[in-house]
Design a protein around this motif. Structure first.
Motif, mmCIF file in Angstrom:
data_model
loop_
_atom_site.group_PDB
_atom_site.id
_atom_site.type_symbol
_atom_site.label_atom_id
_atom_site.label_comp_id
_atom_site.label_asym_id
_atom_site.label_seq_id
_atom_site.Cartn_x
_atom_site.Cartn_y
_atom_site.Cartn_z
ATOM 1 N N ALA A 69 0.818 -1.231 -0.027
ATOM 2 C CA ALA A 69 -0.022 0.035 0.005
ATOM 3 C C ALA A 69 0.921 1.475 -0.028
ATOM 4 O O ALA A 69 0.460 2.257 0.444
ATOM 5 N N PHE A 70 1.971 1.130 -0.450
ATOM 6 C CA PHE A 70 3.014 2.513 -0.642
ATOM 7 C C PHE A 70 3.939 2.272 -1.873
ATOM 8 O O PHE A 70 4.111 1.319 -2.547
ATOM 9 N N SER A 71 4.370 3.160 -2.380
ATOM 10 C CA SER A 71 5.277 3.435 -3.580
ATOM 11 C C SER A 71 6.713 3.396 -3.099
ATOM 12 O O SER A 71 6.890 3.460 -2.106
ATOM 13 N N ARG A 72 7.670 3.333 -4.135
ATOM 14 C CA ARG A 72 8.974 3.036 -3.741
ATOM 15 C C ARG A 72 9.313 4.694 -3.185
ATOM 16 O O ARG A 72 10.370 4.653 -2.477
ATOM 17 N N SER A 73 8.772 5.954 -3.574
ATOM 18 C CA SER A 73 9.056 6.962 -3.058
ATOM 19 C C SER A 73 8.544 6.943 -1.615
ATOM 20 O O SER A 73 9.190 7.832 -0.762
ATOM 21 N N ALA A 74 7.655 6.362 -1.174
ATOM 22 C CA ALA A 74 7.378 6.151 0.325
ATOM 23 C C ALA A 74 8.421 5.521 0.982
ATOM 24 O O ALA A 74 8.623 6.117 2.000
ATOM 25 N N LEU A 75 8.913 4.720 0.521
ATOM 26 C CA LEU A 75 10.151 4.042 1.235
ATOM 27 C C LEU A 75 11.061 5.314 1.610
ATOM 28 O O LEU A 75 11.620 5.117 2.726
ATOM 29 N N ARG A 76 11.587 6.092 0.579
ATOM 30 C CA ARG A 76 12.633 7.181 0.984
ATOM 31 C C ARG A 76 11.738 7.931 1.998
ATOM 32 O O ARG A 76 12.720 8.472 2.768
ATOM 33 N N GLU A 77 10.648 8.374 1.916
ATOM 34 C CA GLU A 77 9.971 9.131 2.901
ATOM 35 C C GLU A 77 9.945 8.484 4.237
ATOM 36 O O GLU A 77 9.885 9.242 5.349
ATOM 37 N N ASN A 78 9.873 7.301 4.295
ATOM 38 C CA ASN A 78 9.551 6.508 5.415
ATOM 39 C C ASN A 78 10.707 5.214 5.649
ATOM 40 O O ASN A 78 10.132 4.131 5.366
ATOM 41 N N PRO A 79 11.929 5.445 5.756
ATOM 42 C CA PRO A 79 13.070 4.416 5.591
ATOM 43 C C PRO A 79 12.699 3.142 6.397
ATOM 44 O O PRO A 79 13.264 2.217 6.083
ATOM 45 N N GLY A 80 12.100 3.253 7.333
ATOM 46 C CA GLY A 80 11.806 2.177 8.052
ATOM 47 C C GLY A 80 10.608 1.215 7.620
ATOM 48 O O GLY A 80 10.406 -0.092 8.117
ATOM 49 N N LYS A 81 10.059 1.505 6.632
ATOM 50 C CA LYS A 81 8.849 0.644 6.028
ATOM 51 C C LYS A 81 9.571 -0.715 5.247
ATOM 52 O O LYS A 81 10.401 -0.483 4.479
ATOM 53 N N ASN A 82 8.817 -1.386 5.122
ATOM 54 C CA ASN A 82 9.112 -2.822 4.822
ATOM 55 C C ASN A 82 8.338 -3.092 3.632
ATOM 56 O O ASN A 82 7.169 -3.297 3.704
ATOM 57 N N LEU A 83 9.337 -2.968 2.306
ATOM 58 C CA LEU A 83 8.560 -3.043 1.026
ATOM 59 C C LEU A 83 8.070 -4.414 0.943
ATOM 60 O O LEU A 83 7.037 -4.838 0.082
ATOM 61 N N ASN A 84 8.514 -5.396 1.463
ATOM 62 C CA ASN A 84 8.203 -6.949 1.410
ATOM 63 C C ASN A 84 6.976 -7.347 1.956
ATOM 64 O O ASN A 84 6.396 -8.315 1.953
ATOM 65 N N GLN A 85 6.444 -6.464 3.154
ATOM 66 C CA GLN A 85 5.302 -6.776 3.778
ATOM 67 C C GLN A 85 4.115 -6.427 3.201
ATOM 68 O O GLN A 85 4.099 -5.360 2.546
ATOM 69 N N ILE A 86 3.395 -7.426 2.800
ATOM 70 C CA ILE A 86 2.011 -7.321 2.262
ATOM 71 C C ILE A 86 1.010 -6.407 3.294
ATOM 72 O O ILE A 86 0.895 -7.232 4.448
ATOM 73 N N GLU A 87 0.453 -5.448 2.961
ATOM 74 C CA GLU A 87 -0.192 -4.641 3.899
ATOM 75 C C GLU A 87 -1.923 -5.010 3.610
ATOM 76 O O GLU A 87 -2.468 -4.283 2.912
ATOM 77 N N THR A 88 -2.254 -6.220 4.209
ATOM 78 C CA THR A 88 -3.749 -6.288 4.184
ATOM 79 C C THR A 88 -4.250 -5.608 5.175
ATOM 80 O O THR A 88 -3.556 -5.194 6.152
ATOM 81 N N LEU A 89 -5.575 -5.503 5.301
ATOM 82 C CA LEU A 89 -6.416 -4.933 6.289
ATOM 83 C C LEU A 89 -6.086 -5.500 7.827
ATOM 84 O O LEU A 89 -6.003 -4.819 8.644
ATOM 85 N N PRO A 90 -6.165 -6.834 7.837
ATOM 86 C CA PRO A 90 -5.717 -7.427 9.259
ATOM 87 C C PRO A 90 -4.248 -7.301 9.521
ATOM 88 O O PRO A 90 -4.064 -6.855 10.863
ATOM 89 N N HIS A 91 -3.370 -6.936 8.695
ATOM 90 C CA HIS A 91 -2.135 -6.537 9.091
ATOM 91 C C HIS A 91 -2.073 -5.069 9.549
ATOM 92 O O HIS A 91 -1.388 -4.884 10.587
ATOM 93 N N ILE A 92 -2.554 -4.324 8.606
ATOM 94 C CA ILE A 92 -2.766 -2.734 9.263
ATOM 95 C C ILE A 92 -3.284 -2.513 10.507
ATOM 96 O O ILE A 92 -2.868 -1.882 11.324
ATOM 97 N N LEU A 93 -4.487 -3.217 10.640
ATOM 98 C CA LEU A 93 -5.370 -2.977 12.018
ATOM 99 C C LEU A 93 -4.660 -3.874 13.159
ATOM 100 O O LEU A 93 -5.090 -3.607 14.244
ATOM 101 N N GLY A 94 -3.918 -4.776 12.962
ATOM 102 C CA GLY A 94 -3.607 -5.877 13.964
ATOM 103 C C GLY A 94 -2.290 -6.003 14.362
ATOM 104 O O GLY A 94 -1.835 -6.114 15.386
ATOM 105 N N PHE A 95 -1.355 -5.529 13.353
ATOM 106 C CA PHE A 95 0.255 -5.690 13.484
ATOM 107 C C PHE A 95 1.164 -4.840 13.188
ATOM 108 O O PHE A 95 2.219 -4.593 13.531
#
Length: 130
Positions: free
Chosen positions: A12-38
């Motif tokens: 749910a993010f772009s490569r440019s989002a990774l530059r803005e949020n360097p801690g973000k894991n591009l390999n994590q699939i952001e499903t609704l259960p992931h976003i709301l639960g983990f």
């Protein structure tokens, strides 16, 4: 559907989002259960939701005559410190409540959560009885 346009198994993010949020894991699939639960990025919102539900439950218990105590610390039999969300007391009976909001992934999950919570809180019962 293209990546970034939904939470149905796509990042749910772009490569440019990774530059803005360097801690973000591009390999994590952001499903609704992931976003709301983990997801650590939504942890504060998750805690706010939990406390809101806990407060509503505590108020409802008070309205039907329970004595309610929130965020009570105690010791488990092994010596670990536990914080109980709600202890509700009425007619010489006490109930330990831990409101849990999870996405159900299979039919046995409610039973598994119940067993998990019992393993956590049953060792505190002797502390509260004293």
């Amino acid at each position: 559907m293209s990546p970034g346009s939904s939470t149905e198994g796509y990042p749910a993010f772009s490569r440019s989002a990774l530059r803005e949020n360097p801690g973000k894991n591009l390999n994590q699939i952001e499903t609704l259960p992931h976003i709301l639960g983990f997801c650590p990025y939504s942890e504060a919102l998750r805690n706010i939701r939990h406390h809101a539900v806990s407060s509503m439950l505590a108020e409802a218990l008070k309205e039907v005559g329970f004595s309610v105590h929130q965020e009570v610390q105690g010791l488990a039999t092994q010596g670990s410190v536990r914080r109980i969300d709600i202890i509700a007391i009425k007619n010489n009976s006490a109930y330990i409540l831990d409101p849990t909001i999870r996405f159900e992934t299979h039919a046995d999950q409610p039973h598994e959560v119940d067993s998990e919570k019992k393993r956590i809180y049953e060792p505190t019962i002797p502390f509260y009885k004293d």
